[in-house]
Write an enzyme that holds these catalytic residues in place. Structure first.
Site, PDB file in Angstrom:
ATOM      1  CG  ASN A   9      -1.694   1.237   1.448  1.00  0.00           C
ATOM      2  OD1 ASN A   9      -1.759   2.083   0.547  1.00  0.00           O
ATOM      3  ND2 ASN A   9      -2.302   1.379   2.614  1.00  0.00           N
ATOM      4  CE  LYS A  11       0.059   3.126   4.883  1.00  0.00           C
ATOM      5  NZ  LYS A  11       0.232   3.193   6.332  1.00  0.00           N
ATOM      6  CG  HIS A  93      -5.520   1.936   5.621  1.00  0.00           C
ATOM      7  ND1 HIS A  93      -5.017   2.854   6.516  1.00  0.00           N
ATOM      8  CD2 HIS A  93      -4.520   1.048   5.386  1.00  0.00           C
ATOM      9  CE1 HIS A  93      -3.767   2.525   6.813  1.00  0.00           C
ATOM     10  NE2 HIS A  93      -3.441   1.440   6.137  1.00  0.00           N
ATOM     11  CD  GLU A  95      -2.501   5.419   7.066  1.00  0.00           C
ATOM     12  OE1 GLU A  95      -2.542   5.437   5.819  1.00  0.00           O
ATOM     13  OE2 GLU A  95      -1.553   4.908   7.702  1.00  0.00           O
ATOM     14  CD  GLU A 163      -3.026  -2.454   7.462  1.00  0.00           C
ATOM     15  OE1 GLU A 163      -1.944  -2.668   6.921  1.00  0.00           O
ATOM     16  OE2 GLU A 163      -3.689  -1.429   7.240  1.00  0.00           O
ATOM     17  N   GLY A 169       3.238   2.213  10.738  1.00  0.00           N
ATOM     18  CA  GLY A 169       4.211   3.288  10.565  1.00  0.00           C
ATOM     19  C   GLY A 169       5.005   3.632  11.816  1.00  0.00           C
ATOM     20  CB  SER A 208       5.924  -1.947  11.775  1.00  0.00           C
ATOM     21  OG  SER A 208       5.562  -0.598  12.083  1.00  0.00           O
TER      22      SER A 208
HETATM   23  P1  13P Z   1       3.496   0.360   7.511  1.00  0.00           P
HETATM   24  O1  13P Z   1       3.965  -0.933   6.874  1.00  0.00           O
HETATM   25  O2  13P Z   1       4.207   1.557   6.963  1.00  0.00           O
HETATM   26  O3  13P Z   1       3.507   0.264   9.005  1.00  0.00           O
HETATM   27  O4  13P Z   1       1.970   0.558   7.073  1.00  0.00           O
HETATM   28  C1  13P Z   1       1.080  -0.498   7.200  1.00  0.00           C
HETATM   29  C2  13P Z   1      -0.167  -0.145   6.498  1.00  0.00           C
HETATM   30  O5  13P Z   1      -0.904   0.737   6.936  1.00  0.00           O
HETATM   31  C3  13P Z   1      -0.499  -0.848   5.251  1.00  0.00           C
HETATM   32  O6  13P Z   1      -1.793  -0.601   4.842  1.00  0.00           O
END
Ligand code: 13P
Length: 254
Positions: A9, A11, A93, A95, A163, A169, A208
């Site tokens: 992803n 983003k 997601h 976010e 997640e 992150g 992560s």
């Molecule tokens: P990270 O791998 O950067 O922690 O992000 C995970 C994520 O949100 C994938 O959708």
């Protein structure tokens, strides 16, 4: 029985310059054992689709609108993503849930729209740190699973991504036992609702994931792959993660 899935992803990262990373991935990976998926910003989907040619790399969007078309300035429908080359779309997601206030009901409507538009929906869920510390993890993910996965979902048109919000992150990851507990719980909850088809839903872990922890994470029962954020942006990071998944898949051969 479930084909393992390494999903990236991107983003809100990446312009046409990032296409060289895709080229590197295409050259490095041809194993049929693992499905590889990239979800770039929608602006790059068509270019990536052209670049991948006949390579089995799959592409996906990061969100879609619940409606098929209409007066929704700035939004994209599942059909538009499909038209640009997507086979998948991420919905719900954390976010989007946080930054755009998306509810489970809205996520379910988006997943339904994805199905109607011919896309596989990757439905994301996960607890916050406060929820984990309060001992509410299974309650939260159970509720999200029930309400975000729409009627009509099957193991073929839906993937679940666990997640934990606090692992995204941050460089923090749950322990092996914590991931195993949630994935086992999700599989049972799917079984209660979907019966035998529950065995076909792929359950991804996200948060992560990096080359240094991928092998351990992929060895956890009921982890069918990963949804990778930051480490999917560079082929040098994503490629060893895909390799780790391929190795686990190889070891399972009869
Ligand atoms: P990270 O791998 O950067 O922690 O992000 C995970 C994520 O949100 C994938 O959708």
């Amino acid at each position: 029985m479930r084909r393992r899935l390494a999903a990236g992803n991107w983003k809100m990262n990446g312009t046409a310059e990032g296409l060289s990373e895709v080229e590197a991935l295409l050259q490095a990976h041809l194993s049929p054992r693992v499905e590889i998926l990239l979800c770039p910003p929608a602006t790059l989907l068509a270019q990536m689709n052209w670049k991948k040619g006949q390579h089995p790399l799959q592409l996906g969007g990061q969100d879609c609108h619940a409606a098929a078309s209409g007066a929704h300035t700035g939004d994209l429908s599942a059909a538009m993503l499909k038209d640009a080359g997507a086979a998948y779309v991420i919905v719900g997601h954390s976010e989007r849930r946080t930054n755009h206030g998306e509810t489970d009901e809205q996520v379910a409507a988006k997943a339904r729209a994805a199905h109607e538009g011919g896309l596989v929906a990757i439905v994301c869920l996960g607890e916050t740190l406060a929820e984990r510390e309060a001992g509410q993890t299974l309650d939260v993910v159970g509720r999200q699973l029930d309400a975000s996965v729409p009627e009509g979902a099957t193991g073929l048109n839906t993937v679940i991504a666990y997640e934990p919000v606090w692992a995204i992150g941050t460089g923090l990851t749950p322990t092996r036992d914590q991931i195993a507990e949630v994935h086992d719980f999700l599989r049972s909850r799917l079984s209660a609702r979907f019966g035998a088809d529950a065995a076909h839903f792929r359950l991804l872990y996200g948060g992560s994931v990096k080359p240094s922890n991928a092998t351990e994470i992929f060895g956890i029962p009921d982890v069918d792959g990963a949804l990778v954020g930051g480490a999917s942006l560079k082929a040098a990071d994503f490629s060893p993660i895909i390799n780790a998944l391929e190795q686990v898949a190889e070891m399972e051969l009869p």
